[in-house]
Design a protein around this motif. Structure first.
Motif, PDB file in Angstrom:
ATOM      1  N   UNK A   1      15.980  10.448  52.072  1.00  0.00           N
ATOM      2  CA  UNK A   1      15.544  11.661  51.277  1.00  0.00           C
ATOM      3  C   UNK A   1      16.448  12.682  51.086  1.00  0.00           C
ATOM      4  N   UNK A   2      16.266  13.737  50.435  1.00  0.00           N
ATOM      5  CA  UNK A   2      16.855  14.730  50.023  1.00  0.00           C
ATOM      6  C   UNK A   2      17.794  15.102  51.227  1.00  0.00           C
ATOM      7  N   UNK A   3      18.983  15.504  50.833  1.00  0.00           N
ATOM      8  CA  UNK A   3      19.992  15.917  51.973  1.00  0.00           C
ATOM      9  C   UNK A   3      20.420  14.954  53.001  1.00  0.00           C
ATOM     10  N   UNK A   4      20.054  13.776  52.897  1.00  0.00           N
ATOM     11  CA  UNK A   4      20.513  12.755  53.601  1.00  0.00           C
ATOM     12  C   UNK A   4      22.071  12.442  53.211  1.00  0.00           C
TER      13      UNK A   4
ATOM     14  N   UNK B   1      16.149  14.548  45.278  1.00  0.00           N
ATOM     15  CA  UNK B   1      15.204  13.337  44.873  1.00  0.00           C
ATOM     16  C   UNK B   1      14.688  13.697  43.508  1.00  0.00           C
ATOM     17  N   UNK B   2      14.062  15.014  43.466  1.00  0.00           N
ATOM     18  CA  UNK B   2      13.372  15.323  42.370  1.00  0.00           C
ATOM     19  C   UNK B   2      14.360  15.359  40.908  1.00  0.00           C
ATOM     20  N   UNK B   3      15.661  15.693  41.169  1.00  0.00           N
ATOM     21  CA  UNK B   3      16.612  15.698  39.996  1.00  0.00           C
ATOM     22  C   UNK B   3      17.509  14.470  40.057  1.00  0.00           C
TER      23      UNK B   3
ATOM     24  N   UNK C   1      22.773  11.409  38.137  1.00  0.00           N
ATOM     25  CA  UNK C   1      23.749  12.142  38.077  1.00  0.00           C
ATOM     26  C   UNK C   1      24.320  12.129  39.210  1.00  0.00           C
ATOM     27  N   UNK C   2      25.878  11.729  39.484  1.00  0.00           N
ATOM     28  CA  UNK C   2      26.654  12.011  40.759  1.00  0.00           C
ATOM     29  C   UNK C   2      27.854  12.574  40.377  1.00  0.00           C
ATOM     30  N   UNK C   3      27.959  13.779  41.237  1.00  0.00           N
ATOM     31  CA  UNK C   3      29.339  14.551  41.167  1.00  0.00           C
ATOM     32  C   UNK C   3      30.121  14.452  42.291  1.00  0.00           C
ATOM     33  N   UNK C   4      31.346  14.970  42.108  1.00  0.00           N
ATOM     34  CA  UNK C   4      32.245  15.316  43.306  1.00  0.00           C
ATOM     35  C   UNK C   4      33.065  16.067  43.083  1.00  0.00           C
ATOM     36  N   UNK C   5      33.199  17.031  44.248  1.00  0.00           N
ATOM     37  CA  UNK C   5      33.943  18.387  44.148  1.00  0.00           C
ATOM     38  C   UNK C   5      35.150  18.173  45.036  1.00  0.00           C
ATOM     39  N   UNK C   6      36.231  19.271  44.528  1.00  0.00           N
ATOM     40  CA  UNK C   6      37.499  19.470  45.379  1.00  0.00           C
ATOM     41  C   UNK C   6      38.297  20.571  44.841  1.00  0.00           C
ATOM     42  N   UNK C   7      38.972  20.861  45.735  1.00  0.00           N
ATOM     43  CA  UNK C   7      39.988  22.217  45.558  1.00  0.00           C
ATOM     44  C   UNK C   7      40.901  21.748  44.486  1.00  0.00           C
ATOM     45  N   UNK C   8      41.053  22.646  43.450  1.00  0.00           N
ATOM     46  CA  UNK C   8      41.829  22.328  42.259  1.00  0.00           C
ATOM     47  C   UNK C   8      43.020  21.817  42.588  1.00  0.00           C
TER      48      UNK C   8
END
Length: 186
Positions: A64-67, A92-94, A132-139
């Motif tokens: 579920x969400x946040x797993x 899950x919703x989005x 949608x899948x995203x990734x984040x990182x320090x610039x």
């Protein structure tokens, strides 16, 4: 729900749940300041690595969400643990997810992070049906940015001094991909 059939095989790698037998190899790179430079934890002691590993062992299924789905990345040829990858189910919703990866520096520059992360995208889009899948990182983390670019993710945002990170203002970049932009690997 996502309960992968383990191990997941790529041409050079096995992706599998973590076990307590991974402690020494995980500690070999989680303890390094250069590895921890752009993640939210500092270089870990052996006890801190053990505590983190105990949590990772429980992250083998997404319900579920946040797993979090957390997998060990090992070389098929030698069985050596070289990385630690994650798929976070953010909504899950989005139908949103996030990917993350940490690899031992001795294995940087060989395409292993890209190869493993392609499987995260496959799980996210083909198996979990995320939008949608995203990734984040320090610039400043140009290596992680390059991995996400090689995956075909587009740079969506550059957040300027959006948080104090390890005692200094830091810029964050966000990369993303929509399901319709994803191309399954042959």
């Amino acid at each position: 729900m996502l309960n992968p059939s383990y191990p997941i095989k790529t041409p050079r790698l096995l992706l599998r749940p973590f076990t307590m037998d991974d402690l020494d190899e995980l500690y070999s790179f989680h303890s390094r300041p250069d590895v921890a430079r752009y993640v939210y934890w500092d270089a870990r002691t052996r006890d801190e690595t053990r505590a983190a590993l105990e949590k990772k062992i429980g992250y083998a299924v997404l319900s579920d969400d946040n797993d979090t789905l957390n997998m060990a990345v090992e070389l098929r040829e030698t069985g050596t643990l070289i990385g630690d990858i994650s798929l976070f189910w953010r909504s899950r919703e989005h139908r949103q997810g996030e990917i993350g990866f940490v690899f031992h520096p001795a294995y940087h520059g060989r395409g292993f992070a890209t190869e493993a992360s392609q499987e995260l995208l496959r799980l996210a889009f083909a198996d979990l049906d995320l939008h949608r899948v995203y990734g984040r990182c320090d610039n400043r983390n140009t290596a992680s940015s390059r991995v996400m670019e090689r995956l075909g993710m587009r740079r969506e945002a550059h957040l300027v001094e959006n948080e104090v990170f390890k005692g200094e203002w830091s810029d964050e970049v966000i990369y993303a991909m929509l399901r319709r932009e994803w191309t399954p690997q042959a």
